[in-house]
Design a protein around this motif. Structure first.
Motif, PDB file in Angstrom:
ATOM      1  N   LEU A  87       0.962  -0.990  -0.004  1.00 57.16           N
ATOM      2  CA  LEU A  87       0.155   0.099   0.069  1.00 57.16           C
ATOM      3  C   LEU A  87       0.661   1.180   0.018  1.00 57.16           C
ATOM      4  CD1 LEU A  87      -2.718  -1.190   2.594  1.00 57.16           C
ATOM      5  CD2 LEU A  87      -3.207  -0.857  -0.010  1.00 57.16           C
ATOM      6  N   PHE A  88       2.014   1.179   0.717  1.00 52.57           N
ATOM      7  CA  PHE A  88       2.722   2.430   0.784  1.00 52.57           C
ATOM      8  C   PHE A  88       3.412   2.569  -0.562  1.00 52.57           C
ATOM      9  CE2 PHE A  88       7.367   3.579   0.808  1.00 52.57           C
ATOM     10  CZ  PHE A  88       7.258   5.005   1.380  1.00 52.57           C
ATOM     11  N   PHE A  89       3.932   1.603  -1.438  1.00 50.65           N
ATOM     12  CA  PHE A  89       4.487   1.704  -2.806  1.00 50.65           C
ATOM     13  C   PHE A  89       3.499   2.304  -3.584  1.00 50.65           C
ATOM     14  CE2 PHE A  89       8.136  -0.316  -1.006  1.00 50.65           C
ATOM     15  CZ  PHE A  89       9.243   0.589  -1.304  1.00 50.65           C
ATOM     16  N   VAL A 128       9.920  -4.059 -13.870  1.00 46.56           N
ATOM     17  CA  VAL A 128      10.402  -2.745 -14.565  1.00 46.56           C
ATOM     18  C   VAL A 128      10.716  -2.919 -16.041  1.00 46.56           C
ATOM     19  CG1 VAL A 128      12.789  -1.636 -14.840  1.00 46.56           C
ATOM     20  CG2 VAL A 128      11.788  -2.044 -12.460  1.00 46.56           C
ATOM     21  N   ARG A 129      11.103  -4.185 -16.647  1.00 44.21           N
ATOM     22  CA  ARG A 129      11.051  -4.509 -18.068  1.00 44.21           C
ATOM     23  C   ARG A 129       9.660  -4.224 -18.775  1.00 44.21           C
ATOM     24  NH1 ARG A 129      12.344 -10.462 -20.640  1.00 44.21           N
ATOM     25  NH2 ARG A 129      10.524 -11.193 -19.404  1.00 44.21           N
ATOM     26  N   THR A 130       8.620  -4.446 -18.095  1.00 43.45           N
ATOM     27  CA  THR A 130       7.204  -4.189 -18.644  1.00 43.45           C
ATOM     28  C   THR A 130       6.914  -2.660 -18.711  1.00 43.45           C
ATOM     29  OG1 THR A 130       6.462  -6.320 -17.825  1.00 43.45           O
ATOM     30  CG2 THR A 130       4.684  -4.297 -18.337  1.00 43.45           C
ATOM     31  N   LEU A 131       7.481  -1.936 -17.859  1.00 44.24           N
ATOM     32  CA  LEU A 131       7.281  -0.470 -17.773  1.00 44.24           C
ATOM     33  C   LEU A 131       8.205   0.137 -18.714  1.00 44.24           C
ATOM     34  CD1 LEU A 131       6.997   0.290 -14.030  1.00 44.24           C
ATOM     35  CD2 LEU A 131       5.147   0.175 -15.919  1.00 44.24           C
ATOM     36  N   LEU A 132       9.365  -0.247 -18.838  1.00 47.58           N
ATOM     37  CA  LEU A 132      10.246   0.247 -19.928  1.00 47.58           C
ATOM     38  C   LEU A 132      10.217  -0.317 -21.322  1.00 47.58           C
ATOM     39  CD1 LEU A 132      13.870  -0.700 -18.150  1.00 47.58           C
ATOM     40  CD2 LEU A 132      12.889   1.665 -18.497  1.00 47.58           C
ATOM     41  N   SER A 133       9.226  -1.185 -21.508  1.00 39.13           N
ATOM     42  CA  SER A 133       9.101  -1.725 -22.945  1.00 39.13           C
ATOM     43  C   SER A 133       8.176  -1.015 -23.865  1.00 39.13           C
ATOM     44  CB  SER A 133       8.900  -3.202 -23.014  1.00 39.13           C
ATOM     45  OG  SER A 133       7.389  -3.337 -22.270  1.00 39.13           O
ATOM     46  N   ASP A 134       7.198  -0.369 -22.908  1.00 38.72           N
ATOM     47  CA  ASP A 134       6.150   0.537 -23.536  1.00 38.72           C
ATOM     48  C   ASP A 134       6.043   1.720 -22.513  1.00 38.72           C
ATOM     49  OD1 ASP A 134       3.982   1.221 -24.948  1.00 38.72           O
ATOM     50  OD2 ASP A 134       2.713  -0.508 -24.640  1.00 38.72           O
ATOM     51  N   PRO A 135       6.758   2.605 -22.892  1.00 42.85           N
ATOM     52  CA  PRO A 135       6.714   3.753 -21.941  1.00 42.85           C
ATOM     53  C   PRO A 135       5.606   4.573 -21.997  1.00 42.85           C
ATOM     54  CG  PRO A 135       8.510   4.016 -23.471  1.00 42.85           C
ATOM     55  CD  PRO A 135       8.082   2.869 -23.526  1.00 42.85           C
ATOM     56  N   GLU A 136       4.864   4.513 -23.312  1.00 43.39           N
ATOM     57  CA  GLU A 136       3.738   5.558 -23.478  1.00 43.39           C
ATOM     58  C   GLU A 136       2.344   4.566 -22.919  1.00 43.39           C
ATOM     59  OE1 GLU A 136       4.039   8.369 -24.561  1.00 43.39           O
ATOM     60  OE2 GLU A 136       6.210   8.041 -24.525  1.00 43.39           O
ATOM     61  N   GLY A 137       2.719   3.442 -22.548  1.00 43.81           N
ATOM     62  CA  GLY A 137       1.317   2.587 -22.046  1.00 43.81           C
ATOM     63  C   GLY A 137       1.566   2.101 -20.682  1.00 43.81           C
ATOM     64  N   VAL A 138       1.943   2.934 -19.636  1.00 43.07           N
ATOM     65  CA  VAL A 138       2.194   2.805 -18.274  1.00 43.07           C
ATOM     66  C   VAL A 138       0.755   2.692 -17.646  1.00 43.07           C
ATOM     67  CG1 VAL A 138       3.188   3.248 -16.009  1.00 43.07           C
ATOM     68  CG2 VAL A 138       4.290   3.656 -18.130  1.00 43.07           C
ATOM     69  N   THR A 139       0.242   1.363 -17.710  1.00 41.61           N
ATOM     70  CA  THR A 139      -1.128   1.278 -17.372  1.00 41.61           C
ATOM     71  C   THR A 139      -1.211   1.206 -15.574  1.00 41.61           C
ATOM     72  OG1 THR A 139      -1.186  -1.165 -17.348  1.00 41.61           O
ATOM     73  CG2 THR A 139      -1.766   0.165 -19.578  1.00 41.61           C
ATOM     74  N   ALA A 140      -2.234   1.456 -15.184  1.00 42.17           N
ATOM     75  CA  ALA A 140      -2.464   1.061 -13.684  1.00 42.17           C
ATOM     76  C   ALA A 140      -2.118  -0.265 -13.345  1.00 42.17           C
ATOM     77  CB  ALA A 140      -3.972   1.413 -13.288  1.00 42.17           C
ATOM     78  N   ARG A 143       1.673  -0.354 -13.103  1.00 43.59           N
ATOM     79  CA  ARG A 143       2.233   0.423 -12.012  1.00 43.59           C
ATOM     80  C   ARG A 143       1.986  -0.234 -10.803  1.00 43.59           C
ATOM     81  NH1 ARG A 143       0.083   4.780 -13.516  1.00 43.59           N
ATOM     82  NH2 ARG A 143      -1.850   4.593 -12.171  1.00 43.59           N
ATOM     83  N   ALA A 144       0.760  -0.916 -10.503  1.00 49.22           N
ATOM     84  CA  ALA A 144       0.406  -1.797  -9.172  1.00 49.22           C
ATOM     85  C   ALA A 144       1.468  -2.798  -9.127  1.00 49.22           C
ATOM     86  CB  ALA A 144      -0.845  -2.019  -9.404  1.00 49.22           C
ATOM     87  N   GLU A 145       1.917  -3.503 -10.148  1.00 44.87           N
ATOM     88  CA  GLU A 145       2.898  -4.781 -10.172  1.00 44.87           C
ATOM     89  C   GLU A 145       4.050  -4.110  -9.694  1.00 44.87           C
ATOM     90  OE1 GLU A 145       4.743  -8.301 -10.426  1.00 44.87           O
ATOM     91  OE2 GLU A 145       2.630  -7.615 -10.081  1.00 44.87           O
ATOM     92  N   LEU A 146       4.729  -3.072  -9.986  1.00 43.98           N
ATOM     93  CA  LEU A 146       5.843  -2.377  -9.213  1.00 43.98           C
ATOM     94  C   LEU A 146       5.576  -2.438  -8.000  1.00 43.98           C
ATOM     95  CD1 LEU A 146       8.836  -1.644  -9.714  1.00 43.98           C
ATOM     96  CD2 LEU A 146       7.975   0.368 -10.249  1.00 43.98           C
ATOM     97  N   ALA A 147       4.464  -1.863  -7.414  1.00 48.27           N
ATOM     98  CA  ALA A 147       4.263  -1.670  -6.051  1.00 48.27           C
ATOM     99  C   ALA A 147       4.315  -2.898  -5.227  1.00 48.27           C
ATOM    100  CB  ALA A 147       2.705  -0.857  -5.813  1.00 48.27           C
ATOM    101  N   HIS A 148       3.653  -3.982  -5.724  1.00 49.61           N
ATOM    102  CA  HIS A 148       3.530  -5.176  -5.066  1.00 49.61           C
ATOM    103  C   HIS A 148       4.985  -5.953  -5.152  1.00 49.61           C
ATOM    104  CE1 HIS A 148      -0.882  -6.659  -4.925  1.00 49.61           C
ATOM    105  NE2 HIS A 148      -0.878  -5.548  -5.657  1.00 49.61           N
ATOM    106  N   ALA A 149       5.663  -5.801  -6.206  1.00 47.36           N
ATOM    107  CA  ALA A 149       7.127  -6.241  -6.258  1.00 47.36           C
ATOM    108  C   ALA A 149       8.118  -5.521  -5.142  1.00 47.36           C
ATOM    109  CB  ALA A 149       7.721  -5.988  -7.553  1.00 47.36           C
ATOM    110  N   LEU A 150       7.922  -4.336  -5.205  1.00 52.56           N
ATOM    111  CA  LEU A 150       8.875  -3.362  -4.043  1.00 52.56           C
ATOM    112  C   LEU A 150       8.339  -3.755  -2.739  1.00 52.56           C
ATOM    113  CD1 LEU A 150       9.252   0.179  -6.231  1.00 52.56           C
ATOM    114  CD2 LEU A 150      10.753  -1.635  -5.877  1.00 52.56           C
ATOM    115  N   GLY A 151       7.255  -3.912  -2.652  1.00 54.13           N
ATOM    116  CA  GLY A 151       6.436  -3.978  -1.226  1.00 54.13           C
ATOM    117  C   GLY A 151       7.025  -5.338  -0.929  1.00 54.13           C
ATOM    118  N   TYR A 152       7.105  -6.444  -1.502  1.00 50.79           N
ATOM    119  CA  TYR A 152       7.533  -7.599  -1.341  1.00 50.79           C
ATOM    120  C   TYR A 152       8.974  -7.826  -0.900  1.00 50.79           C
ATOM    121  CZ  TYR A 152       8.095 -12.811  -1.899  1.00 50.79           C
ATOM    122  OH  TYR A 152       8.457 -14.311  -1.810  1.00 50.79           O
TER     123      TYR A 152
END
Length: 337
Positions: A87-89, A128-140, A143-152
């Motif tokens: 939730l923090f991330f 991160v690879r997903t976010l980098l591969s389509d910088p114009e399509g950073v979907t919710a 972005r939430a997946e990065l929060a889950h990964a960093l939170g873990y």
């Protein structure tokens, strides 16, 4: 490659109601595996794969106490705070660019790279690879997946024991060969990592470009080594390659001054897994005439999550020995589909 099917976002939305672990502390590999499947043209198989995997998963744990800028240090490394961290991330990524959040937290998390058997950093690398591969399509969902990964990663943050330096070695392959195995290889990874005492000296980089080149060398060496040593523990030894590759995937999103410490942490992770599970002797392995696409299709049909992720890394390396190592992982690990 960019996902034009919407499958990845759909899969991530399904998975974000589940926790990053199951059965106590086993990792939920689905977010990483589905990202690899979609990337390599297997999007039509993703939901069937998830339907098979989903019964293993558990609900996202309840939140307990809000993580803030003031109290995060006391929550670092507390697995009971996984959802608090997620939730923090989520809040951080809603309020700031994702690269800014990653750059702030990467050096804080790196010392705990081996926590959770390196799965948190691997999940971060896929996100991160997903976010980098389509910088114009950073979907919710992405972005939430990065929060889950960093939170873990924050919740499972666990530094390695203090390690003495052994003799310097000239290459990543020689360094992995020189890693001393832990004395007692009967327990789980946490018990094994607690026995670490010393690693060979390798990987000092005079500049960011050298750090990236040596990190690439490490991923290649660890992937190749699986072909001859993966039989020691076919599931756990894939992480000697996939963990440093996760770091390599994140480098383009990070400030260059973080590349050298990223290399040092990736080497520590690869060496730790090698020390914990390396077999006493190498074993012969068969070569393969399969193309990269055929190798990944075979891993996807096999269905094992670790095999899919290792094959994904082997395709990043891309040479004949890496492809043979991927086929070796298919042969060594039990199929699940």
């Amino acid at each position: 490659m960019s996902d034009t099917t919407g499958t990845l976002d759909e899969a991530l939305q399904r998975l974000h109601t589940t926790g990053p672990e199951r059965n106590g502390w086993l990792s939920n590999h689905a977010p990483m595996a589905v990202e690899a499947l979609v990337r390599h043209g297997q999007a039509p198989a993703v939901h069937r794969w998830l339907d098979h995997y989903a019964p293993k998963l558990e609900e996202l744990p309840s939140a307990s106490l809000r993580v803030t800028d003031d109290n995060w240090a006391e929550a670092l490394g507390d697995p009971a705070r996984i959802t608090d961290w997620t939730l923090f991330f989520g809040r951080e990524l809603d309020g700031r660019p994702w690269r800014e959040v990653l750059a702030e937290w990467w050096p804080r998390l790196l010392p705990g790279i081996a926590g959770g058997a390196t799965h948190p950093v691997i999940r971060t690398g896929h996100a991160v690879r997903t976010l980098l591969s389509d910088p114009e399509g950073v979907t919710a969902p992405r972005r939430a997946e990065l929060a889950h990964a960093l939170g873990y990663w924050a919740a499972r943050h666990q530094p390695l024991p203090a390690l003495a330096p052994l003799a310097a070695v000239p290459s990543a392959a020689a360094a992995l060969d020189a890693v001393p195995p832990v004395p007692d290889q009967d327990g789980g990874i946490r018990a094994r990592l607690a026995q670490l005492t010393a690693f060979p000296v390798w990987g000092a980089a005079p500049d960011p470009d050298a750090a990236k080149a040596r990190l690439t060398e490490l991923v290649t060496a660890a992937t190749h080594r699986y072909a001859t040593h993966g039989h020691g523990e076919p599931i756990m030894l894939v992480h000697a390659a996939t963990a440093p590759n996760a770091v390599l995937r994140a480098l383009p999103a990070l400030p260059r001054e973080l590349w050298a410490p990223s290399l040092a942490a990736a080497w520590a992770a690869a060496a730790a897994v090698t020390a914990a599970y390396t077999p006493a002797e190498a074993a012969p392995y068969p070569g393969t005439a399969l193309t990269p696409e055929e190798v990944f299709a075979r891993a996807a049909a096999h269905g094992d999550d670790h095999t899919i992720k290792f094959t994904d890394t082997a395709l990043d390396v891309g040479d004949p020995l890496a492809l043979a190592a991927a086929v070796r992982s298919v042969d060594l690990n039990p199929p699940v589909l």
